[in-house]
Design a protein around this motif. Structure first.
Motif, PDB file in Angstrom:
ATOM      1  N   VAL A  51      -5.784  50.914  62.680  1.00 10.93           N
ATOM      2  CA  VAL A  51      -4.629  50.436  63.310  1.00 10.93           C
ATOM      3  C   VAL A  51      -4.768  49.374  62.208  1.00 10.93           C
ATOM      4  CG1 VAL A  51      -3.362  49.775  65.049  1.00 10.93           C
ATOM      5  CG2 VAL A  51      -4.112  51.771  64.558  1.00 10.93           C
ATOM      6  N   VAL A  52      -3.329  48.542  61.511  1.00  9.42           N
ATOM      7  CA  VAL A  52      -4.031  46.749  61.770  1.00  9.42           C
ATOM      8  C   VAL A  52      -2.678  46.513  62.395  1.00  9.42           C
ATOM      9  CG1 VAL A  52      -4.547  47.253  58.531  1.00  9.42           C
ATOM     10  CG2 VAL A  52      -1.979  47.092  59.812  1.00  9.42           C
ATOM     11  N   LEU A  53      -3.010  44.662  62.744  1.00  7.73           N
ATOM     12  CA  LEU A  53      -2.459  43.966  63.699  1.00  7.73           C
ATOM     13  C   LEU A  53      -1.447  44.443  63.454  1.00  7.73           C
ATOM     14  CD1 LEU A  53      -3.553  42.698  65.965  1.00  7.73           C
ATOM     15  CD2 LEU A  53      -3.380  40.612  64.813  1.00  7.73           C
ATOM     16  N   SER A  54      -0.946  44.025  61.954  1.00 11.55           N
ATOM     17  CA  SER A  54       0.956  43.741  62.157  1.00 11.55           C
ATOM     18  C   SER A  54       1.476  45.168  62.389  1.00 11.55           C
ATOM     19  CB  SER A  54       0.873  43.733  60.884  1.00 11.55           C
ATOM     20  OG  SER A  54      -0.010  44.562  60.345  1.00 11.55           O
ATOM     21  N   ASP A  55       0.643  46.696  62.760  1.00 11.26           N
ATOM     22  CA  ASP A  55       1.099  47.773  62.945  1.00 11.26           C
ATOM     23  C   ASP A  55       1.550  48.269  64.440  1.00 11.26           C
ATOM     24  OD1 ASP A  55       0.951  48.355  60.413  1.00 11.26           O
ATOM     25  OD2 ASP A  55      -1.537  49.675  60.608  1.00 11.26           O
ATOM     26  N   LEU A  56       0.384  47.323  64.879  1.00 10.25           N
ATOM     27  CA  LEU A  56       0.585  47.331  67.069  1.00 10.25           C
ATOM     28  C   LEU A  56       1.864  47.086  66.725  1.00 10.25           C
ATOM     29  CD1 LEU A  56      -2.632  45.637  68.024  1.00 10.25           C
ATOM     30  CD2 LEU A  56      -1.890  47.474  68.200  1.00 10.25           C
ATOM     31  N   ASP A  57       3.133  47.853  68.149  1.00  7.66           N
ATOM     32  CA  ASP A  57       3.646  47.706  68.971  1.00  7.66           C
ATOM     33  C   ASP A  57       3.833  46.376  70.149  1.00  7.66           C
ATOM     34  OD1 ASP A  57       5.728  49.140  67.015  1.00  7.66           O
ATOM     35  OD2 ASP A  57       4.395  50.931  68.612  1.00  7.66           O
ATOM     36  N   ALA A  58       2.953  46.650  71.015  1.00  2.00           N
ATOM     37  CA  ALA A  58       2.350  45.894  71.367  1.00  2.00           C
ATOM     38  C   ALA A  58       0.663  45.591  72.106  1.00  2.00           C
ATOM     39  CB  ALA A  58       2.585  46.294  72.885  1.00  2.00           C
ATOM     40  N   LEU A  59       0.712  44.328  73.184  1.00  3.84           N
ATOM     41  CA  LEU A  59      -0.708  44.553  73.996  1.00  3.84           C
ATOM     42  C   LEU A  59      -0.890  44.897  74.720  1.00  3.84           C
ATOM     43  CD1 LEU A  59      -2.167  41.331  71.258  1.00  3.84           C
ATOM     44  CD2 LEU A  59      -3.384  43.425  71.438  1.00  3.84           C
ATOM     45  N   ALA A  60      -2.281  44.903  75.793  1.00  4.71           N
ATOM     46  CA  ALA A  60      -2.143  44.945  76.759  1.00  4.71           C
ATOM     47  C   ALA A  60      -3.208  44.822  77.583  1.00  4.71           C
ATOM     48  CB  ALA A  60      -2.221  46.638  77.237  1.00  4.71           C
ATOM     49  N   VAL A  61      -3.719  43.741  78.780  1.00  7.98           N
ATOM     50  CA  VAL A  61      -4.502  43.133  79.217  1.00  7.98           C
ATOM     51  C   VAL A  61      -4.513  42.891  80.814  1.00  7.98           C
ATOM     52  CG1 VAL A  61      -3.604  40.770  78.905  1.00  7.98           C
ATOM     53  CG2 VAL A  61      -5.247  40.988  79.152  1.00  7.98           C
ATOM     54  N   SER A  62      -5.128  43.198  81.337  1.00 10.57           N
ATOM     55  CA  SER A  62      -5.358  43.254  82.684  1.00 10.57           C
ATOM     56  C   SER A  62      -5.310  41.519  82.625  1.00 10.57           C
ATOM     57  CB  SER A  62      -6.603  43.467  83.334  1.00 10.57           C
ATOM     58  OG  SER A  62      -7.126  42.896  84.712  1.00 10.57           O
ATOM     59  N   HIS A  63      -4.256  41.436  83.976  1.00  6.05           N
ATOM     60  CA  HIS A  63      -3.535  40.321  84.494  1.00  6.05           C
ATOM     61  C   HIS A  63      -4.352  39.588  85.496  1.00  6.05           C
ATOM     62  CE1 HIS A  63       0.401  40.937  86.319  1.00  6.05           C
ATOM     63  NE2 HIS A  63      -0.187  42.121  86.647  1.00  6.05           N
ATOM     64  N   GLY A  64      -5.629  40.293  86.239  1.00  4.63           N
ATOM     65  CA  GLY A  64      -6.045  39.547  87.045  1.00  4.63           C
ATOM     66  C   GLY A  64      -5.432  40.689  88.445  1.00  4.63           C
ATOM     67  N   PRO A  65      -5.867  40.882  89.527  1.00  9.17           N
ATOM     68  CA  PRO A  65      -7.515  39.962  90.047  1.00  9.17           C
ATOM     69  C   PRO A  65      -8.777  40.147  89.696  1.00  9.17           C
ATOM     70  CG  PRO A  65      -6.209  41.393  91.896  1.00  9.17           C
ATOM     71  CD  PRO A  65      -6.046  41.728  90.894  1.00  9.17           C
ATOM     72  N   GLY A  66      -9.139  38.648  89.037  1.00 11.32           N
ATOM     73  CA  GLY A  66     -10.506  38.990  89.047  1.00 11.32           C
ATOM     74  C   GLY A  66     -11.069  37.552  88.454  1.00 11.32           C
ATOM     75  N   SER A  67     -12.115  38.134  87.615  1.00 11.61           N
ATOM     76  CA  SER A  67     -12.887  36.570  87.487  1.00 11.61           C
ATOM     77  C   SER A  67     -12.097  35.621  86.804  1.00 11.61           C
ATOM     78  CB  SER A  67     -14.329  37.622  86.582  1.00 11.61           C
ATOM     79  OG  SER A  67     -14.381  35.930  86.209  1.00 11.61           O
ATOM     80  N   PHE A  68     -11.958  34.772  87.735  1.00 11.31           N
ATOM     81  CA  PHE A  68     -11.005  33.213  86.194  1.00 11.31           C
ATOM     82  C   PHE A  68     -11.310  33.445  84.812  1.00 11.31           C
ATOM     83  CE2 PHE A  68     -10.366  30.481  90.363  1.00 11.31           C
ATOM     84  CZ  PHE A  68      -9.644  31.449  91.157  1.00 11.31           C
ATOM     85  N   THR A  69     -12.694  33.063  84.677  1.00 13.31           N
ATOM     86  CA  THR A  69     -13.044  33.067  83.541  1.00 13.31           C
ATOM     87  C   THR A  69     -13.086  34.087  82.871  1.00 13.31           C
ATOM     88  OG1 THR A  69     -14.974  31.832  84.245  1.00 13.31           O
ATOM     89  CG2 THR A  69     -15.580  32.781  82.240  1.00 13.31           C
ATOM     90  N   GLY A  70     -13.154  35.276  82.859  1.00 13.38           N
ATOM     91  CA  GLY A  70     -13.333  36.302  82.641  1.00 13.38           C
ATOM     92  C   GLY A  70     -11.505  36.928  82.187  1.00 13.38           C
ATOM     93  N   LEU A  71     -10.136  36.858  83.290  1.00 15.35           N
ATOM     94  CA  LEU A  71      -9.142  36.766  82.542  1.00 15.35           C
ATOM     95  C   LEU A  71      -9.259  35.665  81.625  1.00 15.35           C
ATOM     96  CD1 LEU A  71      -8.116  37.326  86.389  1.00 15.35           C
ATOM     97  CD2 LEU A  71      -8.032  38.356  84.673  1.00 15.35           C
ATOM     98  N   ARG A  72      -9.378  34.511  81.871  1.00 15.09           N
ATOM     99  CA  ARG A  72      -8.753  33.723  80.644  1.00 15.09           C
ATOM    100  C   ARG A  72      -8.990  33.947  79.652  1.00 15.09           C
ATOM    101  NH1 ARG A  72     -10.332  29.512  84.742  1.00 15.09           N
ATOM    102  NH2 ARG A  72     -11.990  29.186  84.353  1.00 15.09           N
ATOM    103  N   ILE A  73     -10.455  35.237  79.237  1.00 18.89           N
ATOM    104  CA  ILE A  73     -10.947  34.812  77.746  1.00 18.89           C
ATOM    105  C   ILE A  73      -9.632  36.213  77.208  1.00 18.89           C
ATOM    106  CG2 ILE A  73     -12.629  36.294  76.544  1.00 18.89           C
ATOM    107  CD1 ILE A  73     -14.332  34.338  78.663  1.00 18.89           C
ATOM    108  N   ALA A  74      -9.575  37.118  77.842  1.00 17.60           N
ATOM    109  CA  ALA A  74      -9.296  38.276  77.743  1.00 17.60           C
ATOM    110  C   ALA A  74      -7.508  38.169  77.606  1.00 17.60           C
ATOM    111  CB  ALA A  74      -8.862  39.649  78.443  1.00 17.60           C
ATOM    112  N   ILE A  75      -6.696  37.061  78.344  1.00 14.82           N
ATOM    113  CA  ILE A  75      -5.395  36.566  78.136  1.00 14.82           C
ATOM    114  C   ILE A  75      -5.482  35.147  76.900  1.00 14.82           C
ATOM    115  CG2 ILE A  75      -3.350  35.017  79.136  1.00 14.82           C
ATOM    116  CD1 ILE A  75      -4.177  37.050  82.057  1.00 14.82           C
ATOM    117  N   SER A  76      -6.246  35.037  76.600  1.00 14.66           N
ATOM    118  CA  SER A  76      -5.923  33.541  76.074  1.00 14.66           C
ATOM    119  C   SER A  76      -5.994  34.246  74.521  1.00 14.66           C
ATOM    120  CB  SER A  76      -7.386  32.523  75.409  1.00 14.66           C
ATOM    121  OG  SER A  76      -7.122  31.673  77.406  1.00 14.66           O
ATOM    122  N   CYS A  77      -7.115  35.664  74.282  1.00  9.09           N
ATOM    123  CA  CYS A  77      -7.499  36.768  73.304  1.00  9.09           C
ATOM    124  C   CYS A  77      -6.141  37.011  73.701  1.00  9.09           C
ATOM    125  CB  CYS A  77      -8.481  37.194  73.152  1.00  9.09           C
ATOM    126  SG  CYS A  77      -8.955  38.419  72.027  1.00  9.09           S
ATOM    127  N   ALA A  78      -5.438  37.990  73.235  1.00 12.82           N
ATOM    128  CA  ALA A  78      -4.187  38.377  73.975  1.00 12.82           C
ATOM    129  C   ALA A  78      -3.219  37.467  73.171  1.00 12.82           C
ATOM    130  CB  ALA A  78      -3.815  39.453  75.463  1.00 12.82           C
TER     131      ALA A  78
END
Length: 233
Positions: A51-78
């Motif tokens: 799969v290539v990025l342009s094929d995706l219909d959506a992204l999914a990510v945990s929005h928490g709760p959890g580590s402040f730093t960890g959440l920011r890393i995944a959400i920023s990437c998403a």
């Protein structure tokens, strides 16, 4: 349907993709280095899934709760990936993903309620209660409390028995007062479980834009609510 899921809620870093009828996933247990690991893992998973990025219909990510730093890393990437591909994001509770992962690991627990607990530091825990019939919604409001308050809340609630426990937050000795039939403290939050929860949500139209995606810390929400009460006096 093609969806990519990311997670860095805790000490683990994981990526999963549903595409071409199958799930491809990567999971690394590491205390540090999520910032440098996540995008290369995304590239690997997409390549393996065909799969290539342009094929995706959506992204999914945990929005928490959890580590402040960890959440920011995944959400920023998403957010960055969603911007570049012009696709929506499905936010998923880390506590619901934790419960689903425990249920996948322990099929003998059946559909019984699972109390997901993450260590919130400062003598507090993040927790929620999830059943197989309602995997997206906690039977009690997701909360950040002291272990003692969590015990009191569970004792006051009328919940189906038996209860099971999942997550590293169960290390607090004070939680032994909770009558659980079994506990797995090693269950991690995993992108594969975030993906499984996100697919029906996306099909139901539950998604947000990259701009509107925000972490859900719970602790900040309680602080904000207290400030609002003080201002209204």
């Amino acid at each position: 349907m093609k969806i990519l899921a990311l997670d860095t809620t805790s000490s683990a870093c994981s990526v999963a993709c549903y595409g071409n009828g199958q799930i491809t996933a990567r999971f690394v247990q590491a205390e540090r280095g999520h910032t440098h690991r996540l995008l290369p893992m995304v590239d690997e998973v997409l390549a393996d899934a065909g799969v290539v990025l342009s094929d995706l219909d959506a992204l999914a990510v945990s929005h928490g709760p959890g580590s402040f730093t960890g959440l920011r890393i995944a959400i920023s990437c998403a957010q960055g990936l969603a911007y570049s591909a012009d696709i929506p994001v499905v936010p998923v509770s880390s506590l619901s993903a934790l419960a689903l992962g425990a249920r996948r690991t322990h099929p003998e627990w059946g559909g019984a309620p699972i109390v997901s607990v993450l260590d919130a530091r400062m003598g507090q825990v993040y927790w929620g209660v999830f059943t197989a019939q309602s995997p997206h919604h906690s039977l009690l409001p997701e909360a950040v409390t002291s272990p003692e308050q969590m015990v009191l809340s569970l004792q006051k609630a009328t919940l189906p028995a038996p209860l099971y426990g999942a997550g590293p937050g169960w290390h607090y000795n004070r939680l032994r007062a909770v009558p659980v039939a079994g506990i797995d403290q090693n269950t991690p939050v995993c992108a594969e479980d975030i993906l499984q929860l996100a697919m029906p949500l996306w099909q139901a139209g539950v998604a947000t834009t990259a701009e509107a995606l925000e972490p859900r810390y719970l602790r900040n929400e309680i602080t904000w609510q207290k400030r609002q009460k003080i201002r209204s006096r």
